[in-house]
Design a protein around this motif. Structure first.
Motif, mmCIF file in Angstrom:
data_model
loop_
_atom_site.group_PDB
_atom_site.id
_atom_site.type_symbol
_atom_site.label_atom_id
_atom_site.label_comp_id
_atom_site.label_asym_id
_atom_site.label_seq_id
_atom_site.Cartn_x
_atom_site.Cartn_y
_atom_site.Cartn_z
ATOM 1 N N GLU A 207 0.837 -1.193 0.000
ATOM 2 C CA GLU A 207 0.000 0.000 0.000
ATOM 3 C C GLU A 207 0.876 1.248 0.000
ATOM 4 O OE1 GLU A 207 -3.628 1.878 2.716
ATOM 5 O OE2 GLU A 207 -3.157 -0.274 2.841
ATOM 6 N N ALA A 208 0.491 2.245 -0.776
ATOM 7 C CA ALA A 208 1.288 3.474 -0.920
ATOM 8 C C ALA A 208 1.010 4.409 0.256
ATOM 9 C CB ALA A 208 0.967 4.155 -2.240
ATOM 10 N N HIS A 217 11.095 11.491 -2.036
ATOM 11 C CA HIS A 217 12.195 10.547 -2.293
ATOM 12 C C HIS A 217 12.367 9.591 -1.118
ATOM 13 C CE1 HIS A 217 16.081 9.008 -3.624
ATOM 14 N NE2 HIS A 217 16.557 9.288 -2.427
ATOM 15 N N GLU A 218 12.347 10.133 0.109
ATOM 16 C CA GLU A 218 12.489 9.295 1.306
ATOM 17 C C GLU A 218 11.328 8.309 1.428
ATOM 18 O OE1 GLU A 218 14.813 12.613 4.081
ATOM 19 O OE2 GLU A 218 12.623 12.538 3.991
ATOM 20 N N ARG A 219 10.125 8.783 1.150
ATOM 21 C CA ARG A 219 8.951 7.916 1.221
ATOM 22 C C ARG A 219 9.077 6.767 0.214
ATOM 23 N NH1 ARG A 219 4.515 8.203 -2.087
ATOM 24 N NH2 ARG A 219 2.626 7.130 -1.364
ATOM 25 N N ALA A 220 9.502 7.082 -1.016
ATOM 26 C CA ALA A 220 9.639 6.047 -2.044
ATOM 27 C C ALA A 220 10.676 5.005 -1.631
ATOM 28 C CB ALA A 220 10.020 6.687 -3.376
ATOM 29 N N HIS A 221 11.795 5.475 -1.074
ATOM 30 C CA HIS A 221 12.832 4.538 -0.644
ATOM 31 C C HIS A 221 12.344 3.670 0.515
ATOM 32 C CE1 HIS A 221 16.555 2.749 0.620
ATOM 33 N NE2 HIS A 221 16.546 3.419 1.767
ATOM 34 N N ALA A 225 12.113 -0.347 0.593
ATOM 35 C CA ALA A 225 12.817 -1.131 1.613
ATOM 36 C C ALA A 225 11.859 -2.060 2.350
ATOM 37 C CB ALA A 225 13.512 -0.192 2.598
ATOM 38 N N LEU A 226 10.670 -1.564 2.688
ATOM 39 C CA LEU A 226 9.697 -2.392 3.395
ATOM 40 C C LEU A 226 9.235 -3.562 2.531
ATOM 41 C CD1 LEU A 226 7.573 0.370 5.174
ATOM 42 C CD2 LEU A 226 9.188 -1.222 6.232
#
Length: 460
Positions: A207-208, A217-221, A225-226
């Protein structure tokens, strides 16, 4: 969502867990054995009779090297100079039969399997460790993290596909899959506003999720990672237990957040994902109690890897530089007391509901290991029932490991594997972080010498 479903960086709100008072007093109403076993003894050099003569010589040579603080403290520089003088191939020829052979299982799967079969024949189990990690300033991008994920998945496959280890385990460094810089930022964010575990689990499911405080950018990374971690966990459940390593205090709260979310999702019926607790930290006992409380409230099984810790000097230097209190206990005795208190808390919990809690007593300290053996007997815990096991590093503390195996305990060796080029930086870092352990191997070295001289006298 209630506060109990969240993970913070600081824990002033820690609620009492139902065993806290009993754990603090060192008592717990559990099953009692009428005939507790005698205290474990680790003074018999005959434990090394299973080693070949060349293995004895190699161990003695490596341990003599490790006994000199100047050599251990500067081993990184020595390796760099040796590579310059000898070249990559020459350095490999020097290290492969010595340090590499002492502490690493091998490079190919056949080499690893051969080393593991020998361990299995001695009653030892393998806990494979991929020598991949990052620190601040070393981030390498999503492609590298994806490659690391594939390496971890291969570790799951190797651990599971072979018959040389009952109940296999592997170690996982989250910073091989998630940038240290983001871990530091997450630690700062959750200290102010904790993230909900359910939200992190939903992100693992694809889920986004929009995490407060992170830019795009941090959220996408973080989402990538999760999902990488979710892939590894899905591959390991019902096959291999994944022990997530703790790292530095400036990122540990973020690592614990992610690990607890993995536990919430995957540890419903058994502990497949474990977290590590560093008992040289002043807050270690509170963290263990918090984890027990959280696992009870959230209904997941808790796996605990209990260590003393390996980043003491850097933690103290950083604390002094940043003008904050030293997070590490002031003395070795305080650290021992902390370790034993956390050990007692977990053993007490296991004695009540062994199907919900597991611990690996990851220590080279004989006092703590003897305490664990005594309490296992007092509480009526099965030596080899799966709830309690012991762990030491490959190539070290064999007199303890072999004695524990002989006495019927479940004992694991942390086993790094890979090429000389890949594992040497890992070994250098471990040597510098664990130099107090390396410098305290006098007893093992003396026992090795006794066995060495016994064989010389027998052959003369």
């Amino acid at each position: 969502m209630m506060l109990c479903c969240r993970v913070r960086a600081s824990r002033p709100w820690l609620l009492p867990w139902k065993t806290q008072a009993a754990a603090a007093s060192g008592t717990f109403p559990g099953k009692q054995s009428n005939h507790p076993s005698a205290a474990l003894s680790f003074d018999d050099p005959s434990a090394f009779r299973v080693k070949s003569f060349s293995e004895l010589l190699r161990a003695l040579g490596v341990f003599c090297f490790c006994s000199f603080p100047m050599l251990v403290n500067n081993c990184g520089k020595l390796m760099s100079i040796s590579r310059t003088l000898l070249g990559r191939r020459g350095l490999s020829l020097l290290l492969r039969p010595t340090v590499y052979a002492q502490f690493v299982a091998g490079e190919s799967e056949s080499e690893i399997a051969q080393a593991m079969r020998k361990m299995s024949s001695l009653g030892l189990r393998a806990m494979l460790a991929v020598p991949i990690e990052e620190d601040l300033g070393e981030s390498t991008g999503e492609q590298r993290y994806d490659n690391n994920m594939r390496t971890m998945l291969e570790c799951v496959r190797i651990s599971h596909s072979n018959t040389w280890s009952k109940d296999p385990m592997m170690q996982l460094k989250l910073t091989a899959l998630l940038s240290p810089e983001l871990c530091v930022k997450l630690t700062t964010l959750i200290a102010k506003q904790p993230y909900d575990l359910t939200m992190v689990v939903r992100a693992m499911d694809g889920e986004a999720i929009c995490f407060p405080g992170l830019d795009e950018h941090e959220r996408a990374h973080f989402l990538c990672a999760l999902r990488r971690l979710n892939t590894i966990a899905e591959a390991s459940v019902n096959k291999v237990r994944v022990l997530v390593d703790a790292e530095y205090t400036y990122m540990n709260p973020a690592l614990s957040l992610v690990t607890m979310a993995m536990m919430k999702k995957f540890n419903r019926d058994d502990a497949w994902i474990w977290n590590t607790y560093q008992c040289y930290l002043k807050e270690s006992k509170s963290l263990v109690l918090e984890a027990l409380r959280l696992s009870q409230d959230e209904g997941f099984c808790l796996g605990v890897k209990l260590v003393r810790g390996a980043y003491m000097d850097k933690e103290r230097t950083l604390a002094e530089k940043e003008g904050r209190p030293d997070p590490v206990h002031t003395s070795w005795e305080d650290t021992n007391e902390s370790y034993n208190a956390c050990l007692n808390i977990m053993l007490d919990a296991i004695s009540q509901t062994p199907e919900r809690y597991r611990i690996i007593v990851a220590s080279h300290n004989e006092e703590s290991i003897r305490l664990a053996g005594t309490r296992i007997a007092e509480l009526g815990i099965d030596k080899d029932g799966g709830a309690v096991c012991f762990g030491q590093l490959l190539g070290m503390c064999d007199h303890v490991s072999l004695t524990l195996a002989k006495e019927g305990y479940a004992i694991y060796k942390s086993v790094p594997y890979g090429s000389v080029e890949d594992t040497v930086p890992y070994l250098v870092r471990r040597a510098q972080e664990n130099r107090t352990v390396l410098q305290g191997i006098r007893k093992e070295r003396d026992l090795l010498k006794q066995e060495f001289y016994r064989r010389l006298w027998r052959s003369s």
